[in-house]
Each structure stands twice: as C-alpha cells, then as structure tokens.
Scaffold this motif. Structure first.
Motif, short mmCIF file in Angstrom:
data_model
loop_
_atom_site.label_atom_id
_atom_site.label_comp_id
_atom_site.label_asym_id
_atom_site.label_seq_id
_atom_site.Cartn_x
_atom_site.Cartn_y
_atom_site.Cartn_z
N TYR A 1 -7.74 2.04 3.14
CA TYR A 1 -7.42 0.70 3.34
C TYR A 1 -6.32 0.06 4.38
O TYR A 1 -6.04 -1.33 4.36
N ILE A 2 -5.26 1.17 5.13
CA ILE A 2 -4.73 0.45 6.47
C ILE A 2 -5.60 -0.36 6.77
O ILE A 2 -5.20 -0.90 7.48
N SER A 3 -6.97 0.17 7.42
CA SER A 3 -7.78 -1.09 8.49
C SER A 3 -7.98 -1.75 7.60
O SER A 3 -8.59 -2.99 8.80
N LEU B 1 1.06 -1.39 -0.24
CA LEU B 1 0.19 -0.62 -0.19
C LEU B 1 0.87 1.31 -0.66
O LEU B 1 1.72 1.23 0.65
N MET B 2 0.44 2.21 -1.14
CA MET B 2 1.77 3.66 -1.17
C MET B 2 0.27 4.06 -0.79
O MET B 2 -0.59 4.92 -1.57
N ILE B 3 0.64 5.76 -0.04
CA ILE B 3 -0.07 6.54 0.69
C ILE B 3 1.02 7.96 0.11
O ILE B 3 1.94 7.98 0.81
N ILE C 1 4.40 8.20 -6.24
CA ILE C 1 3.79 7.00 -6.37
C ILE C 1 4.15 6.79 -7.50
O ILE C 1 4.56 4.72 -7.32
N LEU C 2 4.22 6.89 -8.84
CA LEU C 2 4.74 5.64 -10.07
C LEU C 2 5.92 5.50 -9.98
O LEU C 2 6.38 4.27 -10.86
N ALA D 1 -2.71 5.09 -2.65
CA ALA D 1 -4.31 6.03 -1.97
C ALA D 1 -3.59 7.49 -1.83
O ALA D 1 -2.37 7.68 -1.61
N THR D 2 -4.27 8.36 -2.19
CA THR D 2 -4.00 10.27 -2.48
C THR D 2 -4.50 10.52 -1.13
O THR D 2 -4.50 12.02 -1.15
N GLU D 3 -5.11 10.49 -0.92
CA GLU D 3 -6.11 10.85 0.89
C GLU D 3 -6.00 10.45 1.39
O GLU D 3 -6.33 9.32 1.36
N GLU D 4 -6.16 10.56 2.75
CA GLU D 4 -5.88 10.88 4.06
C GLU D 4 -7.13 9.53 4.03
O GLU D 4 -7.38 8.79 5.13
N LYS D 5 -7.89 10.14 3.77
CA LYS D 5 -9.86 9.37 4.19
C LYS D 5 -9.45 7.72 3.62
O LYS D 5 -9.19 7.10 4.42
#
Length: 163
Positions: free
Chosen positions: A68-70, A33-35, A42-43, A59-63
């Motif tokens: 994804y983390i959870s 998972l890349m944040i 990212i690319l 993911a590019t946004e915190e929400k």
C-alpha cells in the motif's frame, strides 16, 4: 513538449502570484493509510478520520502495508511503530527500496509526498525514521491516546494541511 494552461480556478486557488489560503470549497478528502497489528486501535482512529470525511485503508501485516505504501495512493500514513514482524523503520526501508527501483514511483512520490504520523509507547527521540525525499514525518503520537486527544490532533492535522 506539451503546453500548460493555467485556468481561472487555478488562479483563484493559488492566487496570481503564489499560494493563498484555501477556502473550504477547495478542500478534498484525505486518503489515509493506517498500519497497525491491533484492530482495536485501527477502529478507534478510523472512526475519527471517517468523521472528517477521509478515505481509510488499513493494513495489519508488513507485506500488505509495504504494498500500500509503495502504491503512492496515500496522503497520510498513520504508522504504529511496533508491529508483529518488525518496526515501522523496517517497513519504511522496505518501501523505499521498492520506490527507488521504479522511475514512475519515484516521480509519483516526488510530487505527492505522504505525511507520516508514527504512534507508539516510545518517545519520538527513540524512533529512527529515515530522512527521505519521498515521505515527510510530521508527528509522533504517544500511546495511550484518549478519544479527545485523537480528535483534536486529527482536526489540527487536517486543517493545517488543507484536507
């Protein structure tokens, strides 16, 4: 109570009396998972992890990242420390609150603790990642990173952790 059966492949992989070095036939593709809020970063990193056969989600946004983390599906989390709406610390604390609310998530994370790699222009000693039983912070990559540096670090990471 259900009975646990140890099969021959388990004994071959772990040895009769403990864990032994994995052979290449036992390796599996890491779920990464890349944040990051910067698609170019990212690319660049995604390209290298894909070369090693990893499955990539980003993911590019915190929400979105917290969701994804959870979910507990990532083996490795590459976390940019400075995000648009906060820091990696904020994101990890938010995810920890979600994990602690649900027994099934706590159980999932206790048996599959994602490895976290942070990266930013800050030094590692300036980061404040919480100590937890649900994540393992294993490294900090200091920006800027060249392609060769990312390639070397990724190779070492995947080999060391058996992916």
């Amino acid at each position: 109570m259900s009975e646990v059966m140890i099969t021959k492949p388990f004994i071959k992989r772990h040895g009769r009396y403990g864990l032994v070095e994995k052979s290449p036939q036992w390796t599996r593709a890491a779920k990464v998972l890349m944040i990051d809020d910067d698609m170019e970063s990212i690319l660049a990193i995604e390209t290298i992890f894909r070369q090693f056969g990893c499955y990539i989600t980003y993911a590019t946004e915190e929400k979105e990242a917290s969701k994804y983390i959870s979910s507990g599906k990532a083996d490795i989390i590459i976390l940019d420390w400075m995000l648009n709406k906060g820091t990696g610390e904020d994101l990890i604390y938010k995810s920890l609150r979600t994990i602690k609310k649900f027994k099934s998530l706590r159980h999932k994370f206790l048996f599959n603790r994602p490895l976290i790699i942070t990266y930013s222009t800050l030094n590692r000693d300036r980061l404040c990642l919480p100590e937890t039983n649900f994540f393992t912070h294993i490294d900090h990559w200091k920006k800027p990173l060249s392609y060769k540096e990312i390639l070397t670090k990724t190779s070492a990471l995947l080999n060391y952790y058996g992916f």
